[in-house]
Design a protein around this motif. Structure first.
Motif, PDB file in Angstrom:
ATOM      1  N   UNK A 271      11.526 -10.035  23.173  1.00 28.08           N
ATOM      2  CA  UNK A 271      12.151  -8.869  23.779  1.00 28.08           C
ATOM      3  C   UNK A 271      13.523  -8.679  23.155  1.00 28.08           C
ATOM      4  N   UNK A 272      14.033  -7.464  23.245  1.00 31.41           N
ATOM      5  CA  UNK A 272      15.351  -7.147  22.709  1.00 31.41           C
ATOM      6  C   UNK A 272      16.336  -7.021  23.860  1.00 31.41           C
ATOM      7  N   UNK A 273      17.457  -7.698  23.735  1.00 32.02           N
ATOM      8  CA  UNK A 273      18.523  -7.638  24.727  1.00 32.02           C
ATOM      9  C   UNK A 273      19.773  -7.104  24.042  1.00 32.02           C
ATOM     10  N   UNK A 274      20.342  -6.069  24.619  1.00 28.58           N
ATOM     11  CA  UNK A 274      21.533  -5.458  24.032  1.00 28.58           C
ATOM     12  C   UNK A 274      22.780  -6.123  24.611  1.00 28.58           C
ATOM     13  N   UNK A 275      23.650  -6.563  23.723  1.00 25.56           N
ATOM     14  CA  UNK A 275      24.897  -7.217  24.112  1.00 25.56           C
ATOM     15  C   UNK A 275      26.057  -6.427  23.525  1.00 25.56           C
ATOM     16  N   UNK A 276      27.061  -6.174  24.352  1.00 23.01           N
ATOM     17  CA  UNK A 276      28.266  -5.480  23.892  1.00 23.01           C
ATOM     18  C   UNK A 276      29.458  -6.410  24.035  1.00 23.01           C
ATOM     19  N   UNK A 332      29.806 -20.628  25.596  1.00 19.95           N
ATOM     20  CA  UNK A 332      30.854 -20.389  24.608  1.00 19.95           C
ATOM     21  C   UNK A 332      32.127 -19.975  25.312  1.00 19.95           C
ATOM     22  N   UNK A 333      33.178 -20.784  25.160  1.00 17.40           N
ATOM     23  CA  UNK A 333      34.419 -20.519  25.875  1.00 17.40           C
ATOM     24  C   UNK A 333      35.140 -19.278  25.367  1.00 17.40           C
ATOM     25  N   UNK A 334      34.712 -18.711  24.229  1.00 15.41           N
ATOM     26  CA  UNK A 334      35.350 -17.502  23.715  1.00 15.41           C
ATOM     27  C   UNK A 334      34.726 -16.240  24.291  1.00 15.41           C
ATOM     28  N   UNK A 335      33.637 -16.410  25.045  1.00 13.68           N
ATOM     29  CA  UNK A 335      32.976 -15.272  25.691  1.00 13.68           C
ATOM     30  C   UNK A 335      33.281 -15.289  27.184  1.00 13.68           C
ATOM     31  N   UNK A 336      33.664 -14.154  27.706  1.00 13.59           N
ATOM     32  CA  UNK A 336      33.898 -14.023  29.143  1.00 13.59           C
ATOM     33  C   UNK A 336      33.082 -12.849  29.656  1.00 13.59           C
ATOM     34  N   UNK A 337      32.216 -13.108  30.624  1.00 13.23           N
ATOM     35  CA  UNK A 337      31.347 -12.052  31.140  1.00 13.23           C
ATOM     36  C   UNK A 337      32.176 -10.996  31.866  1.00 13.23           C
ATOM     37  N   UNK A 338      31.875  -9.740  31.589  1.00 14.21           N
ATOM     38  CA  UNK A 338      32.528  -8.640  32.287  1.00 14.21           C
ATOM     39  C   UNK A 338      31.658  -8.200  33.457  1.00 14.21           C
ATOM     40  N   UNK A 339      32.249  -7.485  34.379  1.00 18.39           N
ATOM     41  CA  UNK A 339      31.520  -7.032  35.570  1.00 18.39           C
ATOM     42  C   UNK A 339      30.369  -6.119  35.173  1.00 18.39           C
ATOM     43  N   UNK A 340      29.244  -6.294  35.857  1.00 14.90           N
ATOM     44  CA  UNK A 340      28.082  -5.447  35.585  1.00 14.90           C
ATOM     45  C   UNK A 340      28.280  -4.085  36.234  1.00 14.90           C
ATOM     46  N   UNK A 341      27.865  -3.036  35.526  1.00 10.32           N
ATOM     47  CA  UNK A 341      27.954  -1.679  36.073  1.00 10.32           C
ATOM     48  C   UNK A 341      26.661  -1.342  36.801  1.00 10.32           C
ATOM     49  N   UNK A 342      26.741  -0.380  37.678  1.00 13.01           N
ATOM     50  CA  UNK A 342      25.560   0.018  38.441  1.00 13.01           C
ATOM     51  C   UNK A 342      24.516   0.701  37.565  1.00 13.01           C
ATOM     52  N   UNK A 343      24.978   1.551  36.639  1.00  7.23           N
ATOM     53  CA  UNK A 343      24.088   2.246  35.703  1.00  7.23           C
ATOM     54  C   UNK A 343      22.938   2.952  36.419  1.00  7.23           C
ATOM     55  N   UNK A 344      23.290   3.739  37.436  1.00  8.08           N
ATOM     56  CA  UNK A 344      22.283   4.508  38.169  1.00  8.08           C
ATOM     57  C   UNK A 344      22.532   5.992  37.906  1.00  8.08           C
ATOM     58  N   UNK A 357      21.375   1.302  27.932  1.00  2.09           N
ATOM     59  CA  UNK A 357      22.178   1.987  28.944  1.00  2.09           C
ATOM     60  C   UNK A 357      23.004   1.015  29.780  1.00  2.09           C
ATOM     61  N   UNK A 358      22.594  -0.233  29.834  1.00  2.00           N
ATOM     62  CA  UNK A 358      23.275  -1.222  30.667  1.00  2.00           C
ATOM     63  C   UNK A 358      23.292  -2.579  29.944  1.00  2.00           C
ATOM     64  N   UNK A 359      24.046  -2.677  28.861  1.00  7.17           N
ATOM     65  CA  UNK A 359      24.045  -3.912  28.066  1.00  7.17           C
ATOM     66  C   UNK A 359      24.725  -5.074  28.788  1.00  7.17           C
ATOM     67  N   UNK A 360      24.453  -6.277  28.310  1.00  9.01           N
ATOM     68  CA  UNK A 360      25.241  -7.429  28.759  1.00  9.01           C
ATOM     69  C   UNK A 360      26.629  -7.276  28.143  1.00  9.01           C
ATOM     70  N   UNK A 361      27.648  -7.277  28.972  1.00  7.86           N
ATOM     71  CA  UNK A 361      29.013  -7.019  28.470  1.00  7.86           C
ATOM     72  C   UNK A 361      29.856  -8.291  28.549  1.00  7.86           C
ATOM     73  N   UNK A 362      30.495  -8.610  27.426  1.00  4.03           N
ATOM     74  CA  UNK A 362      31.372  -9.762  27.347  1.00  4.03           C
ATOM     75  C   UNK A 362      32.635  -9.374  26.589  1.00  4.03           C
ATOM     76  N   UNK A 363      33.715 -10.071  26.929  1.00  7.76           N
ATOM     77  CA  UNK A 363      34.936  -9.930  26.143  1.00  7.76           C
ATOM     78  C   UNK A 363      35.076 -11.157  25.258  1.00  7.76           C
ATOM     79  N   UNK A 364      35.498 -10.949  24.035  1.00  8.46           N
ATOM     80  CA  UNK A 364      35.670 -12.017  23.057  1.00  8.46           C
ATOM     81  C   UNK A 364      37.155 -12.328  22.953  1.00  8.46           C
ATOM     82  N   UNK A 365      37.520 -13.575  23.104  1.00 10.32           N
ATOM     83  CA  UNK A 365      38.942 -13.919  23.078  1.00 10.32           C
ATOM     84  C   UNK A 365      39.174 -15.249  22.390  1.00 10.32           C
TER      85      UNK A 365
END
Length: 365
Positions: A271-276, A332-344, A357-365
């Motif tokens: 399966x394909x998972x979209x990550x931003x 990975x300590x350089x990835x921090x999960x961001x809050x999930x959006x409702x995407x409705x 439309x609703x990717x897994x969102x992480x901040x890279x630091x």
């Protein structure tokens, strides 16, 4: 219990302290998974062949996360030709004991794991903070400290190295004693564990209460806390060391079950998972983030979809469940999960997590 105990686990693991390369406590990527040390009676070819076979079995335990992998009939022919997997070896001597240091070829071992359809536990593993308290017939109840019990902690550390699990022990100074009072430790208080773990920032916490039931019988009650889940299990043995080692052994089993990946071709659906990723604000950050995603054992391919400002979108092709992928990304300590959006949308449709439309969102630091 697992076959790790079949040759007198306590004495062997204590002996390993003298010759095993132990990683720094904070390490989470395990670079020495493929290096072992075996005690040998001589430098003869026969003894080296036997030690190499034993060493390769230990490597397969670490790499697959399966403590009983040596009993797998598929593995026996591989162990008989273990010397084909050796990258290098050398001898050392200490206290009149000869040791054979072996380095195995990671690529050759990995290829064999895939060929046999065995699980592969990636070398990016949860750093685990281990708290232990003891209740003895003579001394009563107390928290165990490394400086007071160096042999016990060395044995636990060696067991963790054998299983490829990076561990750390609290220093048990006044700060730790304030944040983790003995009563909370014995009660395996998860809130206290979270509070006391702030200074160590572990990926997982293992809490053990070890009770001397009689002169020859010990009971251990363990709690592993990781990724928002808790796993309770018991262990018994004839000594304090044995129940402590069994606790670490079982914790490694549980974490391996969570993170081990089975090779493609075992029926897993891709399966394909979209990550931003946000915060990718330089070419160096882009290169590092891309390499990390490409090298994930849970990912078959990582295809760049777009780059806009400091955000990049990647399509990850995987056969593991979404939660397993998120567990791996969280290590990975350089990835921090961001809050999930409702995407409705207006019709009430909720976009699936991991979709465009609703990717897994992480901040890279």
């Amino acid at each position: 219990m697992h076959k790790l105990l079949r040759h007198g686990l306590v004495s062997q693991v204590v002996a390993l302290v003298l010759c095993t390369l132990v990683l720094p406590a904070q390490a989470r990527v395990m670079p020495d998974l493929y290096d072992v040390v075996e005690a040998v009676p001589s430098r003869g070819a026969t003894d080296r062949t036997a030690a190499t076979s034993r060493g390769l079995e230990r490597i397969f335990v670490r790499v697959t996360g399966d403590a009983a992998i040596g009993s797998n009939p598929q593995l026996q022919p591989i162990l008989r030709k273990a010397q084909q997997f050796v990258q290098g070896f050398r001898y050392t001597s200490e206290d009149n004991q000869l040791y054979l240091h072996l380095s195995f070829d990671p690529q050759a071992v990995g290829d064999q794991v895939h060929k046999l359809g065995l699980p592969m536990w990636p070398n990016n593993r949860p750093g685990t903070l281990v708290w232990m308290a003891v209740d003895t017939l003579q001394g009563g109840r107390s928290a165990l400290r490394e400086e007071d019990n160096p042999e016990l902690f060395a044995a636990v550390d060696a067991m963790a190295t054998e299983r490829g699990l990076p561990v750390e022990f609290p220093v048990m100074d006044l700060n730790d004693q304030r944040n983790m009072p003995l009563g909370n430790l014995w009660a395996q208080d998860e809130r206290a564990a979270e509070r006391a773990g702030v200074r160590y920032n572990p990926d997982a916490t293992l809490m053990g209460r070890l009770l001397e039931a009689s002169g020859q019988r010990w009971q251990g009650n363990w709690l592993l806390i990781h990724g928002g889940r808790s796993y309770a299990f018991d262990a018994s043995g004839s000594s304090l060391e044995e129940v402590a080692l069994r606790g670490v052994d079982e914790a490694a089993n549980l974490l391996a079950q969570r993170y081990a990946v089975r090779p493609q071709g075992n029926g897993g659906q891709l399966s394909a998972v979209i990550v931003e990723l946000s915060g990718v604000d330089s070419f160096a950050a882009y290169t590092e983030a891309s390499a990390y995603l490409q090298e994930l054992a849970q990912v078959r391919s990582a295809d760049l979809l777009s780059v806009k400002g400091d955000r990049m979108r990647v399509a990850l092709t995987t056969s593991v469940q979404l939660q397993n992928l998120r567990d791996a990304l969280a290590l990975n300590r350089k990835l921090r999960a961001e809050a999930e959006s409702e995407s409705i949308d207006l019709s009430g449709y909720r976009a699936p997590l991991g979709s465009a439309e609703n990717p897994l969102r992480y901040s890279w630091h």
